[in-house]
Design a protein around this motif. Structure first.
Motif, PDB file in Angstrom:
ATOM      1  N   MET A   1       2.922  -7.936  -3.631  1.00 58.77           N
ATOM      2  CA  MET A   1       1.471  -8.031  -3.742  1.00 58.77           C
ATOM      3  C   MET A   1       0.771  -7.100  -2.763  1.00 58.77           C
ATOM      4  O   MET A   1      -0.306  -6.567  -3.055  1.00 58.77           O
ATOM      5  N   ASN A   2       1.352  -6.879  -1.588  1.00 59.00           N
ATOM      6  CA  ASN A   2       0.815  -5.883  -0.657  1.00 59.00           C
ATOM      7  C   ASN A   2       0.791  -4.503  -1.300  1.00 59.00           C
ATOM      8  O   ASN A   2      -0.178  -3.752  -1.180  1.00 59.00           O
ATOM      9  N   PHE A   3       1.881  -4.165  -1.996  1.00 57.64           N
ATOM     10  CA  PHE A   3       1.986  -2.860  -2.654  1.00 57.64           C
ATOM     11  C   PHE A   3       0.904  -2.725  -3.721  1.00 57.64           C
ATOM     12  O   PHE A   3       0.226  -1.689  -3.804  1.00 57.64           O
ATOM     13  N   LEU A   4       0.730  -3.759  -4.527  1.00 59.51           N
ATOM     14  CA  LEU A   4      -0.292  -3.718  -5.576  1.00 59.51           C
ATOM     15  C   LEU A   4      -1.704  -3.661  -4.978  1.00 59.51           C
ATOM     16  O   LEU A   4      -2.564  -2.913  -5.441  1.00 59.51           O
ATOM     17  N   GLY A   5      -1.929  -4.469  -3.942  1.00 56.62           N
ATOM     18  CA  GLY A   5      -3.254  -4.513  -3.328  1.00 56.62           C
ATOM     19  C   GLY A   5      -3.686  -3.185  -2.754  1.00 56.62           C
ATOM     20  O   GLY A   5      -4.880  -2.854  -2.750  1.00 56.62           O
ATOM     21  N   ALA A   6      -2.714  -2.402  -2.286  1.00 58.69           N
ATOM     22  CA  ALA A   6      -3.036  -1.098  -1.697  1.00 58.69           C
ATOM     23  C   ALA A   6      -3.630  -0.135  -2.716  1.00 58.69           C
ATOM     24  O   ALA A   6      -4.262   0.860  -2.341  1.00 58.69           O
ATOM     25  N   HIS A   7      -3.432  -0.414  -3.992  1.00 59.47           N
ATOM     26  CA  HIS A   7      -3.922   0.480  -5.045  1.00 59.47           C
ATOM     27  C   HIS A   7      -5.258   0.032  -5.639  1.00 59.47           C
ATOM     28  O   HIS A   7      -5.732   0.622  -6.613  1.00 59.47           O
TER      29      HIS A   7
ATOM     30  N   GLN B   1     -12.418   1.812  -0.356  1.00 59.51           N
ATOM     31  CA  GLN B   1     -13.642   1.667   0.430  1.00 59.51           C
ATOM     32  C   GLN B   1     -13.348   1.502   1.921  1.00 59.51           C
ATOM     33  O   GLN B   1     -14.008   2.104   2.769  1.00 59.51           O
ATOM     34  N   VAL B   2     -12.357   0.666   2.250  1.00 61.96           N
ATOM     35  CA  VAL B   2     -12.006   0.444   3.647  1.00 61.96           C
ATOM     36  C   VAL B   2     -11.426   1.718   4.255  1.00 61.96           C
ATOM     37  O   VAL B   2     -11.708   2.069   5.403  1.00 61.96           O
TER      38      VAL B   2
ATOM     39  N   LEU C   1      -4.964  -4.840   0.099  1.00 58.38           N
ATOM     40  CA  LEU C   1      -6.260  -4.218  -0.142  1.00 58.38           C
ATOM     41  C   LEU C   1      -6.930  -3.826   1.163  1.00 58.38           C
ATOM     42  O   LEU C   1      -7.547  -2.762   1.266  1.00 58.38           O
ATOM     43  N   GLN C   2      -6.798  -4.666   2.180  1.00 55.79           N
ATOM     44  CA  GLN C   2      -7.432  -4.386   3.473  1.00 55.79           C
ATOM     45  C   GLN C   2      -6.583  -3.456   4.344  1.00 55.79           C
ATOM     46  O   GLN C   2      -7.004  -2.365   4.708  1.00 55.79           O
ATOM     47  N   ASP C   3      -5.353  -3.885   4.664  1.00 54.50           N
ATOM     48  CA  ASP C   3      -4.626  -3.231   5.748  1.00 54.50           C
ATOM     49  C   ASP C   3      -3.958  -1.919   5.362  1.00 54.50           C
ATOM     50  O   ASP C   3      -3.883  -1.003   6.182  1.00 54.50           O
ATOM     51  N   ALA C   4      -3.452  -1.805   4.137  1.00 54.13           N
ATOM     52  CA  ALA C   4      -2.858  -0.523   3.746  1.00 54.13           C
ATOM     53  C   ALA C   4      -3.922   0.570   3.719  1.00 54.13           C
ATOM     54  O   ALA C   4      -3.644   1.734   4.037  1.00 54.13           O
ATOM     55  N   GLN C   5      -5.140   0.205   3.375  1.00 58.47           N
ATOM     56  CA  GLN C   5      -6.210   1.190   3.316  1.00 58.47           C
ATOM     57  C   GLN C   5      -6.536   1.769   4.692  1.00 58.47           C
ATOM     58  O   GLN C   5      -6.984   2.912   4.808  1.00 58.47           O
ATOM     59  N   LYS C   6      -6.341   0.986   5.734  1.00 51.33           N
ATOM     60  CA  LYS C   6      -6.637   1.482   7.077  1.00 51.33           C
ATOM     61  C   LYS C   6      -5.713   2.638   7.446  1.00 51.33           C
ATOM     62  O   LYS C   6      -6.137   3.629   8.040  1.00 51.33           O
ATOM     63  N   THR C   7      -4.441   2.522   7.059  1.00 52.34           N
ATOM     64  CA  THR C   7      -3.507   3.625   7.300  1.00 52.34           C
ATOM     65  C   THR C   7      -3.856   4.823   6.431  1.00 52.34           C
ATOM     66  O   THR C   7      -3.776   5.969   6.884  1.00 52.34           O
ATOM     67  N   MET C   8      -4.247   4.572   5.184  1.00 54.45           N
ATOM     68  CA  MET C   8      -4.688   5.680   4.326  1.00 54.45           C
ATOM     69  C   MET C   8      -5.831   6.446   4.982  1.00 54.45           C
ATOM     70  O   MET C   8      -5.873   7.686   4.964  1.00 54.45           O
TER      71      MET C   8
ATOM     72  N   GLN D   1      -3.130  10.855  -3.948  1.00 52.54           N
ATOM     73  CA  GLN D   1      -2.301   9.771  -4.463  1.00 52.54           C
ATOM     74  C   GLN D   1      -1.050   9.562  -3.608  1.00 52.54           C
ATOM     75  O   GLN D   1      -0.606   8.418  -3.426  1.00 52.54           O
ATOM     76  N   TRP D   2      -0.489  10.640  -3.052  1.00 59.93           N
ATOM     77  CA  TRP D   2       0.721  10.479  -2.242  1.00 59.93           C
ATOM     78  C   TRP D   2       0.425   9.694  -0.964  1.00 59.93           C
ATOM     79  O   TRP D   2       1.300   8.973  -0.453  1.00 59.93           O
ATOM     80  N   VAL D   3      -0.803   9.797  -0.457  1.00 62.13           N
ATOM     81  CA  VAL D   3      -1.188   9.030   0.727  1.00 62.13           C
ATOM     82  C   VAL D   3      -1.245   7.544   0.379  1.00 62.13           C
ATOM     83  O   VAL D   3      -0.739   6.692   1.122  1.00 62.13           O
ATOM     84  N   ILE D   4      -1.849   7.229  -0.763  1.00 64.29           N
ATOM     85  CA  ILE D   4      -1.943   5.832  -1.203  1.00 64.29           C
ATOM     86  C   ILE D   4      -0.552   5.246  -1.417  1.00 64.29           C
ATOM     87  O   ILE D   4      -0.239   4.137  -0.964  1.00 64.29           O
ATOM     88  N   LEU D   5       0.303   5.999  -2.091  1.00 67.25           N
ATOM     89  CA  LEU D   5       1.651   5.504  -2.405  1.00 67.25           C
ATOM     90  C   LEU D   5       2.487   5.315  -1.142  1.00 67.25           C
ATOM     91  O   LEU D   5       3.180   4.299  -0.986  1.00 67.25           O
TER      92      LEU D   5
END
Length: 334
Positions: free
Chosen positions: A52-58, A62-63, A190-197, A218-222
């Motif tokens: 679910m973390n993986f899915l949420g990152a996509h 906005q964050v 959705l929240q935390d992976a975006q911060k690294t992006m 896209q490679w950054v998101i993945l």
């Protein structure tokens, strides 16, 4: 390979290391309540949380935009990359310290503190209005909302199931917790992976490989989604014990109420406001909220006090480590 490219690669690697530590540090956020109530086995909960973390990152950026563009201005070239890298080192250091002591502090605020500390040490611009509006105000409001909303949901459950048999109610809420834990893990991604992006995108802009107005590649998101998922699956057992048992001994209805409230706050902040709030603060305050509906003494306020102390120290501590890292890296690189 020129210095700038080498630094960009180095910062990207360090950012993904931070993302990994964020995963195992904050894995407990999504699953501690479900494991403690035996709604899920630890390994099944970790696998679900990682997926679910993986899915949420996509689900949005906005964050990431707030972190990448709204906190600091780093100068172009090697100097700016040293600032970003130093901020990450400060955040990773604080993550590891609090993980070692089993304190559920905020990886998000460690990252913000690291970036601000490195920027101040280098005399770079800090967007204090952005820090206030997108970090400080949500940092104060999200635990209060999480506490209150969890309490209201718990009161509604107690009233709605007041005539039900406890054993039957608990079985039903163990099943419901599978859904609420999945929602919590999705919100964490959705929240935390975006911060690294956002940090990786900032490094690419500073290094001259992206323009400020470009979409996040896209490679950054993945890569960010993968790193946080792997970290989550590695687990954070020390912090899981603190959240799952040491604050309050949870039953399934309480676990469901805490997870449902925390997930609601995470989605609202990310999608509605692009605010990088702390999943740790939100779920911890929600657990306290459901405990307080039973009786105030049911919450182990001494443990809660230690957690709040770690919250208060997170931004300045990460900022201090980042500032010291900046001086060391600046001396070595420049």
């Amino acid at each position: 390979m020129d210095l700038t490219l080498a630094l960009v690669i180095g910062v990207v690697v360090v950012a993904l290391v931070f993302d990994y530590t964020n995963g195992f540090h904050d894995a407990a956020n999504a699953i501690a309540t479900s494991v403690s109530t035996r709604a899920l086995t630890p390994r099944a909960a970790l696998f679900m949380a990682a997926a679910m973390n993986f899915l949420g990152a996509h689900l949005g950026t906005q964050v990431a935009a707030t972190v990448g563009k709204g906190i600091i201005d780093a100068p172009s070239g090697s100097h700016g990359l040293v600032i970003v890298g130093s901020g990450l080192i400060g955040a990773i250091t604080w993550n590891l310290v609090t993980w070692y002591f089993g304190l559920p502090s905020s990886s998000s605020h460690a990252l913000i503190g690291g970036l601000v500390g490195a920027a101040l040490a280098s005399a770079s611009t800090v967007h204090w209005d952005g820090v206030l509006e997108k970090v400080v105000i949500p940092m104060i409001l999200s635990p209060l909302v999480g506490f209150s909303l969890a309490g209201l949901i718990m009161i509604a459950i107690l009233w709605g199931f007041r005539r039900s048999q406890p054993s039957k109610t608990n079985r039903g809420f163990r099943l419901a917790q599978t859904v609420s834990a999945a929602a919590m893990a999705l919100g964490h991604g959705l929240q935390d992976a975006q911060k690294t992006m956002g940090v990786i995108f900032l490094a690419l802009v500073v290094g001259g490989y992206q323009n400020d107005g470009d979409p996040i590649p896209q490679w950054v998101i993945l890569s960010a989604a993968t790193a946080i998922s792997l970290g989550t699956y590695a687990g954070g057992w020390r912090i899981m014990r603190t959240l799952g048992r040491r604050i309050i001994a949870l039953d399934p209805p309480q676990g469901f109420a805490a997870e449902a409230a925390a997930a609601t706050v995470l989605y609202t902040a990310a999608i509605g406001f692009g605010a990088p709030i702390s999943t740790t603060h939100t779920i911890t305050s929600a657990i306290m909220g459901v405990g307080a509906t039973k009786r105030l003494s049911a919450v182990r306020w001494g443990v809660a006090g230690n957690i709040v102390t770690a919250w208060i120290l997170t931004i300045p501590a990460a900022a201090l480590v980042a500032a010291l890292s900046y001086f060391a890296l600046h001396w070595m690189v420049e």
